[in-house]
Design a protein around this motif. Structure first.
Motif, PDB file in Angstrom:
ATOM      1  N   GLN A  13       0.846  -1.189   0.000  1.00  0.00           N
ATOM      2  CA  GLN A  13       0.000   0.000   0.000  1.00  0.00           C
ATOM      3  C   GLN A  13       0.882   1.241   0.000  1.00  0.00           C
ATOM      4  O   GLN A  13       1.844   1.318   0.777  1.00  0.00           O
ATOM      5  CB  GLN A  13      -0.901   0.038   1.247  1.00  0.00           C
ATOM      6  N   SER A  15       1.307   5.239   0.863  1.00  0.00           N
ATOM      7  CA  SER A  15       0.763   6.245   1.781  1.00  0.00           C
ATOM      8  C   SER A  15      -0.115   7.224   1.005  1.00  0.00           C
ATOM      9  O   SER A  15       0.195   7.577  -0.137  1.00  0.00           O
ATOM     10  CB  SER A  15       1.911   6.997   2.452  1.00  0.00           C
ATOM     11  N   ALA A  22       4.456   0.654   1.675  1.00  0.00           N
ATOM     12  CA  ALA A  22       4.506  -0.385   2.710  1.00  0.00           C
ATOM     13  C   ALA A  22       4.309  -1.745   2.069  1.00  0.00           C
ATOM     14  O   ALA A  22       3.515  -1.890   1.133  1.00  0.00           O
ATOM     15  CB  ALA A  22       3.429  -0.143   3.752  1.00  0.00           C
ATOM     16  N   ILE A  32       8.782  -0.456   5.076  1.00  0.00           N
ATOM     17  CA  ILE A  32       8.363   0.808   4.477  1.00  0.00           C
ATOM     18  C   ILE A  32       9.533   1.357   3.668  1.00  0.00           C
ATOM     19  O   ILE A  32      10.662   1.450   4.167  1.00  0.00           O
ATOM     20  CB  ILE A  32       7.925   1.827   5.554  1.00  0.00           C
ATOM     21  N   CYS A  56      -1.804  -4.880   5.122  1.00  0.00           N
ATOM     22  CA  CYS A  56      -1.393  -3.603   5.695  1.00  0.00           C
ATOM     23  C   CYS A  56      -2.265  -2.485   5.141  1.00  0.00           C
ATOM     24  O   CYS A  56      -2.849  -2.625   4.057  1.00  0.00           O
ATOM     25  CB  CYS A  56       0.088  -3.318   5.437  1.00  0.00           C
ATOM     26  N   TRP A  58      -2.604   2.114   5.405  1.00  0.00           N
ATOM     27  CA  TRP A  58      -2.199   3.411   5.967  1.00  0.00           C
ATOM     28  C   TRP A  58      -3.397   4.152   6.547  1.00  0.00           C
ATOM     29  O   TRP A  58      -4.504   4.083   5.993  1.00  0.00           O
ATOM     30  CB  TRP A  58      -1.591   4.288   4.875  1.00  0.00           C
ATOM     31  N   SER A  59      -3.142   4.923   7.609  1.00  0.00           N
ATOM     32  CA  SER A  59      -4.173   5.838   8.100  1.00  0.00           C
ATOM     33  C   SER A  59      -4.351   6.967   7.082  1.00  0.00           C
ATOM     34  O   SER A  59      -3.477   7.234   6.259  1.00  0.00           O
ATOM     35  CB  SER A  59      -3.779   6.409   9.465  1.00  0.00           C
ATOM     36  N   GLY A  62      -1.623   9.446   6.862  1.00  0.00           N
ATOM     37  CA  GLY A  62      -0.306   8.927   6.521  1.00  0.00           C
ATOM     38  C   GLY A  62       0.681   8.846   7.678  1.00  0.00           C
ATOM     39  O   GLY A  62       1.864   8.559   7.467  1.00  0.00           O
ATOM     40  N   LYS A  64       0.378   6.740  10.325  1.00  0.00           N
ATOM     41  CA  LYS A  64       0.419   5.409  10.930  1.00  0.00           C
ATOM     42  C   LYS A  64       0.121   4.340   9.887  1.00  0.00           C
ATOM     43  O   LYS A  64      -0.606   4.560   8.930  1.00  0.00           O
ATOM     44  CB  LYS A  64      -0.605   5.318  12.068  1.00  0.00           C
ATOM     45  N   LEU A  65       0.725   3.172  10.124  1.00  0.00           N
ATOM     46  CA  LEU A  65       0.477   2.005   9.276  1.00  0.00           C
ATOM     47  C   LEU A  65      -0.013   0.878  10.177  1.00  0.00           C
ATOM     48  O   LEU A  65       0.558   0.641  11.238  1.00  0.00           O
ATOM     49  CB  LEU A  65       1.778   1.579   8.585  1.00  0.00           C
ATOM     50  N   ILE A  79       4.833   6.304  12.322  1.00  0.00           N
ATOM     51  CA  ILE A  79       5.947   6.754  11.472  1.00  0.00           C
ATOM     52  C   ILE A  79       6.895   7.675  12.234  1.00  0.00           C
ATOM     53  O   ILE A  79       8.117   7.595  12.099  1.00  0.00           O
ATOM     54  CB  ILE A  79       5.394   7.505  10.230  1.00  0.00           C
TER      55      ILE A  79
END
Length: 327
Positions: A13, A15, A22, A32, A56, A58-59, A62, A64-65, A79
């Motif tokens: 994924q 970001s 990621a 990452i 996986c 991402w929030s 961007g 947090k994963l 991150i």
């Protein structure tokens, strides 16, 4: 990409805010990479599960994963601090993770334990648990839509404004096991791919049912009746963030770009020699990342020491992803 995972790559994924890629892997690690403007990559961070990492996400901001694994837990990686913490738990491996927030940071985790759990990642217990008809194989969400695909070809569609009650339950329009599902950017439908080289484009509302269709892809031969086609699994579907066209990638080691509205293929790319297990576009749609990696389509006997694992970056040509007028 430099320093790729050392075992099968299960999900990648980008970001939503930067060119950070990621990758979750069967080697238990989530990596990452920072993708530079010239296409080179720098390994930025890595953290581990105690079993294969299967997914996986991402929030939205961007920062947090989140990742889920065969260790039955989901981990949240920050991150800025480089720390990972456990944020979810199931009774079986977690196959899919998706952020489903309208506004608050709510995480959905789907598992082979036949449940989806919704979590506020600041709390230790789930907000809600929904029971699925079978083990979860694929899940995607674009607010307010969440679509879950399970074993035995069940599809369960949720409206996230009422996430604990299914909006619609149905059998997949494809005759074979579901491999991947991906929601339209507009959140009004989804693309679904099966192990039998087919994709279905499905709208959620019954009034749009005339727009539903399916098509064959990722197969070889079979041009006439006597000639049997070799059929491959469709492993990944992604939507272009700007043009709303989409990609498919498969066990045949090829990927292609398509336009659902004109129902035509835009571009096919040469085979890469091994299955493509997972793919994604970056936030601007200028980079298409694809993982050349064993996808378990031949079971554990197909996984050999010679199997390569690499992440490739394709520079997207605008003309290959722009919608075309219906012929």
């Amino acid at each position: 990409v430099q320093q790729p995972p050392t075992d099968g790559i299960s999900e990648m994924q980008f970001s939503p805010t930067a060119d950070l890629l990621a990758a979750a892997s069967w080697d238990n690690n989530v990596r990452i990479y920072e993708i530079q403007p010239n296409g080179t990559s720098v390994a930025k961070a890595m953290y581990s599960h105690s079993a294969p990492a299967l997914c996986c996400a991402w929030s939205k901001d961007g920062t947090k994963l989140v990742s889920g694994g065969a260790d039955k837990i989901a981990k949240l990686f920050d991150i800025s601090t480089g720390q990972s913490t456990q944020v979810a738990q199931h009774d079986a491996p977690i196959k899919e993770v998706r952020w489903v927030d309208g506004a608050s940071p709510i995480l959905a985790t789907g598992s082979w334990d036949k449940t989806i759990k919704y979590w506020d990642t600041r709390q230790a217990t789930p907000i809600s648990t929904v029971t699925l008809p079978e083990r979860l194989y694929a899940m995607d969400s674009v607010f307010p839509l969440l679509v879950a695909a399970t074993a035995d070809r069940h599809l369960v569609i949720y409206n996230l404004n009422n996430p604990s009650t299914p909006f619609k339950s149905m059998t997949s329009p494809l005759k074979w096991q579901t491999r991947t599902i991906s929601c339209f950017p507009a959140g009004n439908g989804y693309g679904i791919g099966s192990i039998e080289g087919r994709v279905a484009i499905q709208y959620v509302e019954d009034k749009d049912a005339s727009l539903n269709f399916s098509f064959k892809c990722h197969r070889e031969g079979g041009q006439n009746v006597r000639d049997k086609a070799t059929v491959y699994s469709v492993n990944c579907i992604n939507w272009h963030p700007v043009h709303g066209t989409f990609s498919t990638a498969g066990a045949d080691g090829s990927f292609a770009f398509w336009d659902k509205d004109s129902r035509q293929k835009l571009k096919t790319f040469p085979k890469v020699g091994s299955p493509i297990s997972t793919t994604c576009f970056n936030r601007t749609g200028s980079i298409f990342a694809y993982a050349v990696s064993y996808d378990w389509n031949k079971g554990h006997t197909g996984a050999t020491a010679q199997t390569q694992n690499k992440i490739m970056l394709h520079s997207v040509n605008e003309i290959d992803v722009k919608p075309r007028k219906r012929q």
